[in-house]
Scaffold this motif. Structure first.
Motif, PDB file in Angstrom:
ATOM      1  N   ILE A   1      42.774  57.262  29.190  1.00  0.00           N
ATOM      2  CA  ILE A   1      42.588  58.422  30.046  1.00  0.00           C
ATOM      3  C   ILE A   1      42.920  59.702  29.259  1.00  0.00           C
ATOM      4  CG2 ILE A   1      44.909  58.189  30.988  1.00  0.00           C
ATOM      5  CD1 ILE A   1      43.852  59.303  33.623  1.00  0.00           C
ATOM      6  N   SER A   2      42.091  60.707  29.429  1.00  0.00           N
ATOM      7  CA  SER A   2      42.309  61.960  28.706  1.00  0.00           C
ATOM      8  C   SER A   2      43.476  62.734  29.315  1.00  0.00           C
ATOM      9  CB  SER A   2      41.049  62.834  28.746  1.00  0.00           C
ATOM     10  OG  SER A   2      40.867  63.384  30.034  1.00  0.00           O
ATOM     11  N   GLU A   3      43.995  63.655  28.555  1.00  0.00           N
ATOM     12  CA  GLU A   3      45.095  64.499  29.045  1.00  0.00           C
ATOM     13  C   GLU A   3      44.641  65.308  30.256  1.00  0.00           C
ATOM     14  OE1 GLU A   3      48.951  66.078  29.182  1.00  0.00           O
ATOM     15  OE2 GLU A   3      48.142  64.320  28.165  1.00  0.00           O
ATOM     16  N   ARG A   4      43.410  65.803  30.229  1.00  0.00           N
ATOM     17  CA  ARG A   4      42.896  66.582  31.375  1.00  0.00           C
ATOM     18  C   ARG A   4      42.818  65.723  32.631  1.00  0.00           C
ATOM     19  NH1 ARG A   4      37.812  70.021  30.423  1.00  0.00           N
ATOM     20  NH2 ARG A   4      36.859  67.990  30.648  1.00  0.00           N
ATOM     21  N   ALA A   5      42.377  64.482  32.482  1.00  0.00           N
ATOM     22  CA  ALA A   5      42.296  63.584  33.633  1.00  0.00           C
ATOM     23  C   ALA A   5      43.695  63.215  34.125  1.00  0.00           C
ATOM     24  CB  ALA A   5      41.499  62.336  33.276  1.00  0.00           C
ATOM     25  N   ARG A   6      44.609  63.001  33.195  1.00  0.00           N
ATOM     26  CA  ARG A   6      45.990  62.680  33.584  1.00  0.00           C
ATOM     27  C   ARG A   6      46.589  63.807  34.416  1.00  0.00           C
ATOM     28  NH1 ARG A   6      50.822  63.850  32.446  1.00  0.00           N
ATOM     29  NH2 ARG A   6      50.338  65.187  30.688  1.00  0.00           N
ATOM     30  N   LYS A   7      46.357  65.043  33.988  1.00  0.00           N
ATOM     31  CA  LYS A   7      46.876  66.201  34.727  1.00  0.00           C
ATOM     32  C   LYS A   7      46.209  66.332  36.089  1.00  0.00           C
ATOM     33  CE  LYS A   7      48.512  68.861  30.801  1.00  0.00           C
ATOM     34  NZ  LYS A   7      48.397  70.076  30.016  1.00  0.00           N
ATOM     35  N   ALA A   8      44.907  66.051  36.151  1.00  0.00           N
ATOM     36  CA  ALA A   8      44.194  66.098  37.428  1.00  0.00           C
ATOM     37  C   ALA A   8      44.772  65.067  38.393  1.00  0.00           C
ATOM     38  CB  ALA A   8      42.705  65.868  37.214  1.00  0.00           C
ATOM     39  N   HIS A   9      45.108  63.880  37.872  1.00  0.00           N
ATOM     40  CA  HIS A   9      45.712  62.844  38.724  1.00  0.00           C
ATOM     41  C   HIS A   9      47.093  63.287  39.201  1.00  0.00           C
ATOM     42  CE1 HIS A   9      47.878  58.968  39.495  1.00  0.00           C
ATOM     43  NE2 HIS A   9      46.852  58.881  40.304  1.00  0.00           N
ATOM     44  N   GLU A  10      47.884  63.869  38.321  1.00  0.00           N
ATOM     45  CA  GLU A  10      49.210  64.357  38.714  1.00  0.00           C
ATOM     46  C   GLU A  10      49.098  65.391  39.829  1.00  0.00           C
ATOM     47  OE1 GLU A  10      51.170  65.740  35.183  1.00  0.00           O
ATOM     48  OE2 GLU A  10      51.496  63.716  34.428  1.00  0.00           O
ATOM     49  N   ARG A  11      48.122  66.294  39.730  1.00  0.00           N
ATOM     50  CA  ARG A  11      47.921  67.304  40.779  1.00  0.00           C
ATOM     51  C   ARG A  11      47.528  66.638  42.096  1.00  0.00           C
ATOM     52  NH1 ARG A  11      45.616  70.101  36.477  1.00  0.00           N
ATOM     53  NH2 ARG A  11      43.522  69.456  37.087  1.00  0.00           N
ATOM     54  N   ALA A  12      46.624  65.676  42.020  1.00  0.00           N
ATOM     55  CA  ALA A  12      46.189  64.968  43.229  1.00  0.00           C
ATOM     56  C   ALA A  12      47.360  64.237  43.876  1.00  0.00           C
ATOM     57  CB  ALA A  12      45.065  63.987  42.895  1.00  0.00           C
ATOM     58  N   GLN A  13      48.187  63.609  43.058  1.00  0.00           N
ATOM     59  CA  GLN A  13      49.363  62.904  43.578  1.00  0.00           C
ATOM     60  C   GLN A  13      50.311  63.891  44.272  1.00  0.00           C
ATOM     61  OE1 GLN A  13      48.658  59.562  43.593  1.00  0.00           O
ATOM     62  NE2 GLN A  13      50.555  59.036  42.552  1.00  0.00           N
ATOM     63  N   ALA A  14      50.582  65.014  43.616  1.00  0.00           N
ATOM     64  CA  ALA A  14      51.520  66.005  44.155  1.00  0.00           C
ATOM     65  C   ALA A  14      51.014  66.580  45.477  1.00  0.00           C
ATOM     66  CB  ALA A  14      51.743  67.120  43.140  1.00  0.00           C
ATOM     67  N   MET A  15      49.693  66.697  45.605  1.00  0.00           N
ATOM     68  CA  MET A  15      49.100  67.278  46.816  1.00  0.00           C
ATOM     69  C   MET A  15      48.718  66.206  47.839  1.00  0.00           C
ATOM     70  SD  MET A  15      46.819  70.224  44.985  1.00  0.00           S
ATOM     71  CE  MET A  15      46.265  70.941  46.516  1.00  0.00           C
ATOM     72  N   ARG A  16      49.069  64.949  47.528  1.00  0.00           N
ATOM     73  CA  ARG A  16      48.764  63.806  48.394  1.00  0.00           C
ATOM     74  C   ARG A  16      47.274  63.707  48.726  1.00  0.00           C
ATOM     75  NH1 ARG A  16      53.020  60.993  49.606  1.00  0.00           N
ATOM     76  NH2 ARG A  16      55.063  61.894  49.833  1.00  0.00           N
TER      77      ARG A  16
END
Length: 71
Positions: free
Chosen positions: A2-17
């Motif tokens: 997984i790319s760093e950009r995708a990892r960050k996108a997942h972290e944002r999605a997780q944080a925002m539920r």
């Protein structure tokens, strides 16, 4: 991988539920670990952010475990 950009996108999605996010590299909608966990069991399809341990993934019929998790 997984790319760093995708990892960050997942972290944002997780944080925002959120249920998932658009992968910035492919444009595909990817389900978040929070959403997958809310389903109550592993589907066995090899989801990128599968939150289930390897034993549950195998029970669900996943032939090869590439993202083992421990709960």
């Amino acid at each position: 991988m997984i790319s760093e950009r995708a990892r960050k996108a997942h972290e944002r999605a997780q944080a925002m539920r959120q249920n998932g996010y658009l992968d910035p590299d492919t444009g595909y909608f990817v389900l978040s670990a929070n959403y997958l966990l809310s389903q109550g069991r592993c589907c066995g399809k090899g989801c990128r952010h599968c939150p289930w341990p390897a034993e549950e993934q195998q029970r669900a019929g996943r032939a090869q475990i590439t993202n083992p998790r421990s709960r």
